[in-house]
Write a protein that holds these residues in place. Sequence first.
Motif, PDB file in Angstrom:
ATOM      1  N   GLY A  30       0.835  -1.123  -0.196  1.00  7.16           N
ATOM      2  CA  GLY A  30      -0.069  -0.123   0.023  1.00  7.16           C
ATOM      3  C   GLY A  30       0.742   1.294   0.047  1.00  7.16           C
ATOM      4  O   GLY A  30       0.688   2.297  -0.696  1.00  7.16           O
ATOM      5  N   LYS A  31       1.976   1.248   0.863  1.00  7.20           N
ATOM      6  CA  LYS A  31       2.845   2.264   0.702  1.00  7.20           C
ATOM      7  C   LYS A  31       3.530   2.491  -0.647  1.00  7.20           C
ATOM      8  O   LYS A  31       3.328   3.723  -1.174  1.00  7.20           O
ATOM      9  CB  LYS A  31       3.866   2.212   1.617  1.00  7.20           C
ATOM     10  CG  LYS A  31       5.226   3.425   1.721  1.00  7.20           C
ATOM     11  CD  LYS A  31       6.000   2.899   2.727  1.00  7.20           C
ATOM     12  CE  LYS A  31       6.964   4.232   2.806  1.00  7.20           C
ATOM     13  NZ  LYS A  31       7.920   4.153   3.969  1.00  7.20           N
ATOM     14  N   THR A  32       3.768   1.496  -1.544  1.00  8.58           N
ATOM     15  CA  THR A  32       4.049   1.867  -3.104  1.00  8.58           C
ATOM     16  C   THR A  32       3.041   2.151  -3.737  1.00  8.58           C
ATOM     17  O   THR A  32       3.323   3.087  -4.660  1.00  8.58           O
ATOM     18  CB  THR A  32       4.599   0.205  -3.489  1.00  8.58           C
ATOM     19  OG1 THR A  32       5.702  -0.071  -2.702  1.00  8.58           O
ATOM     20  CG2 THR A  32       5.156   0.249  -4.715  1.00  8.58           C
ATOM     21  N   SER A  36       3.478   6.005  -5.506  1.00  9.44           N
ATOM     22  CA  SER A  36       3.067   6.235  -7.081  1.00  9.44           C
ATOM     23  C   SER A  36       1.807   6.848  -7.583  1.00  9.44           C
ATOM     24  O   SER A  36       1.720   7.032  -8.779  1.00  9.44           O
ATOM     25  CB  SER A  36       3.203   4.606  -7.835  1.00  9.44           C
ATOM     26  OG  SER A  36       2.205   3.993  -7.574  1.00  9.44           O
ATOM     27  N   THR A  37       0.847   6.845  -6.907  1.00 10.08           N
ATOM     28  CA  THR A  37      -0.349   7.452  -7.037  1.00 10.08           C
ATOM     29  C   THR A  37      -0.872   8.430  -6.519  1.00 10.08           C
ATOM     30  O   THR A  37      -1.365   9.232  -6.886  1.00 10.08           O
ATOM     31  CB  THR A  37      -1.467   6.041  -7.039  1.00 10.08           C
ATOM     32  OG1 THR A  37      -1.032   4.823  -7.555  1.00 10.08           O
ATOM     33  CG2 THR A  37      -2.649   6.442  -7.542  1.00 10.08           C
ATOM     34  N   ASP A 116      -4.561  -2.667   0.025  1.00  6.47           N
ATOM     35  CA  ASP A 116      -3.100  -2.516   0.404  1.00  6.47           C
ATOM     36  C   ASP A 116      -3.178  -0.957   0.812  1.00  6.47           C
ATOM     37  O   ASP A 116      -2.674  -0.697   1.840  1.00  6.47           O
ATOM     38  CB  ASP A 116      -2.306  -2.809  -0.525  1.00  6.47           C
ATOM     39  CG  ASP A 116      -1.881  -4.311  -0.831  1.00  6.47           C
ATOM     40  OD1 ASP A 116      -2.703  -5.133  -0.193  1.00  6.47           O
ATOM     41  OD2 ASP A 116      -1.589  -4.872  -1.909  1.00  6.47           O
ATOM     42  N   LEU A 117      -3.720  -0.092  -0.080  1.00  9.13           N
ATOM     43  CA  LEU A 117      -3.354   1.235   0.318  1.00  9.13           C
ATOM     44  C   LEU A 117      -4.100   1.660   1.605  1.00  9.13           C
ATOM     45  O   LEU A 117      -3.530   2.282   2.409  1.00  9.13           O
ATOM     46  CB  LEU A 117      -4.104   2.065  -0.875  1.00  9.13           C
ATOM     47  CG  LEU A 117      -4.316   3.450  -0.901  1.00  9.13           C
ATOM     48  CD1 LEU A 117      -2.781   4.237  -0.470  1.00  9.13           C
ATOM     49  CD2 LEU A 117      -4.720   4.294  -1.768  1.00  9.13           C
ATOM     50  N   ILE A 118      -5.470   1.235   1.707  1.00 10.26           N
ATOM     51  CA  ILE A 118      -6.202   1.330   3.071  1.00 10.26           C
ATOM     52  C   ILE A 118      -5.353   0.910   4.179  1.00 10.26           C
ATOM     53  O   ILE A 118      -5.343   1.664   5.403  1.00 10.26           O
ATOM     54  CB  ILE A 118      -7.603   0.709   2.983  1.00 10.26           C
ATOM     55  CG1 ILE A 118      -8.416   1.718   1.937  1.00 10.26           C
ATOM     56  CG2 ILE A 118      -8.266   1.017   4.193  1.00 10.26           C
ATOM     57  CD1 ILE A 118      -9.725   0.912   1.311  1.00 10.26           C
ATOM     58  N   ALA A 119      -4.809  -0.243   3.902  1.00  8.70           N
ATOM     59  CA  ALA A 119      -4.115  -0.886   5.123  1.00  8.70           C
ATOM     60  C   ALA A 119      -2.850   0.042   5.591  1.00  8.70           C
ATOM     61  O   ALA A 119      -2.609   0.205   6.525  1.00  8.70           O
ATOM     62  CB  ALA A 119      -3.631  -2.138   4.596  1.00  8.70           C
ATOM     63  N   TYR A 120      -2.317   0.418   4.386  1.00  8.76           N
ATOM     64  CA  TYR A 120      -1.035   1.394   4.655  1.00  8.76           C
ATOM     65  C   TYR A 120      -1.697   2.805   5.376  1.00  8.76           C
ATOM     66  O   TYR A 120      -0.977   3.359   6.286  1.00  8.76           O
ATOM     67  CB  TYR A 120      -0.422   1.922   3.467  1.00  8.76           C
ATOM     68  CG  TYR A 120       0.563   2.951   3.368  1.00  8.76           C
ATOM     69  CD1 TYR A 120       1.698   2.871   4.265  1.00  8.76           C
ATOM     70  CD2 TYR A 120       0.187   4.396   2.656  1.00  8.76           C
ATOM     71  CE1 TYR A 120       2.701   4.002   4.445  1.00  8.76           C
ATOM     72  CE2 TYR A 120       1.152   5.172   2.824  1.00  8.76           C
ATOM     73  CZ  TYR A 120       2.154   5.321   3.725  1.00  8.76           C
ATOM     74  OH  TYR A 120       3.210   6.194   3.815  1.00  8.76           O
ATOM     75  N   LEU A 121      -2.763   3.405   4.894  1.00  2.00           N
ATOM     76  CA  LEU A 121      -3.141   4.431   5.656  1.00  2.00           C
ATOM     77  C   LEU A 121      -3.438   4.360   6.900  1.00  2.00           C
ATOM     78  O   LEU A 121      -3.467   5.263   7.817  1.00  2.00           O
ATOM     79  CB  LEU A 121      -4.373   4.877   4.545  1.00  2.00           C
ATOM     80  CG  LEU A 121      -4.225   5.600   3.237  1.00  2.00           C
ATOM     81  CD1 LEU A 121      -5.467   5.862   2.505  1.00  2.00           C
ATOM     82  CD2 LEU A 121      -3.401   6.650   3.248  1.00  2.00           C
ATOM     83  N   ALA A 122      -4.081   3.248   7.221  1.00  8.63           N
ATOM     84  CA  ALA A 122      -4.153   2.939   8.713  1.00  8.63           C
ATOM     85  C   ALA A 122      -3.106   3.011   9.713  1.00  8.63           C
ATOM     86  O   ALA A 122      -3.467   2.961  10.870  1.00  8.63           O
ATOM     87  CB  ALA A 122      -5.131   1.503   8.794  1.00  8.63           C
ATOM     88  N   THR A 123      -1.948   2.662   9.017  1.00  3.35           N
ATOM     89  CA  THR A 123      -0.736   2.891   9.948  1.00  3.35           C
ATOM     90  C   THR A 123      -0.439   4.184  10.092  1.00  3.35           C
ATOM     91  O   THR A 123       0.382   4.396  10.893  1.00  3.35           O
ATOM     92  CB  THR A 123       0.550   1.965   9.231  1.00  3.35           C
ATOM     93  OG1 THR A 123       0.940   2.839   8.014  1.00  3.35           O
ATOM     94  CG2 THR A 123       0.145   0.695   9.005  1.00  3.35           C
ATOM     95  N   LEU A 124      -0.955   5.190   9.553  1.00  2.00           N
ATOM     96  CA  LEU A 124      -0.570   6.515   9.559  1.00  2.00           C
ATOM     97  C   LEU A 124      -1.163   7.262  10.666  1.00  2.00           C
ATOM     98  O   LEU A 124      -2.251   7.880  10.727  1.00  2.00           O
ATOM     99  CB  LEU A 124      -0.665   7.413   8.317  1.00  2.00           C
ATOM    100  CG  LEU A 124      -0.160   6.842   6.985  1.00  2.00           C
ATOM    101  CD1 LEU A 124      -0.699   7.603   5.791  1.00  2.00           C
ATOM    102  CD2 LEU A 124       1.454   6.977   7.036  1.00  2.00           C
TER     103      LEU A 124
END
Length: 125
Positions: A30-32, A36-37, A116-124
Amino acid sequence: MSGLFVRAGVSLLLLTLLSGVAQAADPASGKTVFQSTCSICHSVQSGQNKVGPSLFGVVGRKTGSVAGYTYSPPNIAANLTWDEATLERYLEAPRTIIPGTKMTYGGLKDPTKRADLIAYLATLK
């Protein structure tokens, strides 16, 4: 003997189907996706707005609530909470969830990348 082969085949089929369902979202991937997006318009640093608002702490936050960012009236009026289900729908097609949003992005169509992106955002946090 043929009954054994049928049971083995059914077991293999079920295992194959369940393995696809059981895959968890990957914050590293998700970080990737973010880099990139999303990073063109959004920061993950608290208080650092770009063309779009900072996404630090976005999961659990209300729409239109980042200090120092000028939101569109429809975003402010949406009164949504950015939980995983809302982010899932929004990231797929932002303008269908908040018509009139300033976000011009057409949407992330790949469900695995969205998860994956949502999982990454949840870590912030």
